[in-house]
Design a protein around this motif. Structure first.
Motif, PDB file in Angstrom:
ATOM      1  N   ASP A  13      32.510  18.013  85.825  1.00  0.00           N
ATOM      2  CA  ASP A  13      32.041  19.237  85.163  1.00  0.00           C
ATOM      3  C   ASP A  13      33.231  20.124  84.807  1.00  0.00           C
ATOM      4  OD1 ASP A  13      30.109  21.039  84.200  1.00  0.00           O
ATOM      5  OD2 ASP A  13      30.209  22.188  86.088  1.00  0.00           O
ATOM      6  N   SER A  16      35.199  18.659  81.957  1.00  0.00           N
ATOM      7  CA  SER A  16      34.540  18.834  80.661  1.00  0.00           C
ATOM      8  C   SER A  16      34.693  20.280  80.153  1.00  0.00           C
ATOM      9  CB  SER A  16      33.070  18.442  80.745  1.00  0.00           C
ATOM     10  OG  SER A  16      32.365  19.361  81.559  1.00  0.00           O
ATOM     11  N   LYS A  17      34.780  21.210  81.086  1.00  0.00           N
ATOM     12  CA  LYS A  17      34.939  22.620  80.691  1.00  0.00           C
ATOM     13  C   LYS A  17      36.402  22.982  80.426  1.00  0.00           C
ATOM     14  CE  LYS A  17      30.884  24.320  83.150  1.00  0.00           C
ATOM     15  NZ  LYS A  17      30.399  25.192  84.222  1.00  0.00           N
ATOM     16  N   ARG A  20      37.559  23.843  76.839  1.00  0.00           N
ATOM     17  CA  ARG A  20      37.051  25.156  76.395  1.00  0.00           C
ATOM     18  C   ARG A  20      37.879  26.277  77.009  1.00  0.00           C
ATOM     19  NH1 ARG A  20      31.050  24.922  77.929  1.00  0.00           N
ATOM     20  NH2 ARG A  20      31.596  22.981  78.899  1.00  0.00           N
ATOM     21  N   PHE A  21      38.262  26.099  78.295  1.00  0.00           N
ATOM     22  CA  PHE A  21      39.097  27.110  78.959  1.00  0.00           C
ATOM     23  C   PHE A  21      40.457  27.222  78.261  1.00  0.00           C
ATOM     24  CE2 PHE A  21      36.689  26.347  83.140  1.00  0.00           C
ATOM     25  CZ  PHE A  21      35.885  27.461  82.965  1.00  0.00           C
TER      26      PHE A  21
END
Length: 141
Positions: A13, A16-17, A20-21
């Motif tokens: 998780d 996957s983030k 974006r960060f």
């Protein structure tokens, strides 16, 4: 095993983030840099305004010290005043010299200037009196 699977799920998780960060962090860095540039421009403008304010207030406000412009003007004025005094003294000296030379010249030629002035004044008075008499006689007709 469940804890290992739970940890792996959380790691997946987070992974996957992560893009974006990173994207959000890059956007924040760009915005931060733009804000820094804008702040620098505002700072430069403020410094220009303060410099202009100082120039204007130094020329207008009598309670603020003498500005460079005013000091330069005062120096020029003092130089002009000194030059004026020097020229005035020179003119006075020349006038006195002319009076002395004129007196010497008149004495050499035995000319009595006072007598000449008296004769000219008498002639002028006679002319004025005759003109007044003439004017009065014309008005009485």
């Amino acid at each position: 095993m469940e804890t290992t699977e739970g940890l792996l799920a959380k790691v997946n998780d987070i992974e996957s983030k992560l893009p974006r960060f990173e994207s959000s962090i890059n956007n924040l860095r760009k915005e931060n840099e733009m804000l820094r540039i804008e702040l620098n421009k505002i700072n430069e403008n403020l410094q220009d305004i303060m410099a202009l304010y100082e120039v204007v207030s130094n020329q207008i406000n009598p309670f603020i010290g003498v500005s460079k412009i005013t000091a330069t003007s005062l120096e020029k004025l003092e130089r002009l005043e000194t030059e004026y005094k020097r020229l005035k003294k020179t003119v006075e000296e020349l006038t006195n010299d002319l009076i002395i030379l004129g007196s010497l010249y008149l004495n050499q030629l035995n000319i009595d200037l006072d007598k000449i002035i008296e004769e000219v004044l008498e002639e002028e008075v006679i002319k004025l009196v005759s003109e007044e008499d003439k004017h009065d006689s014309e008005n009485n007709k």
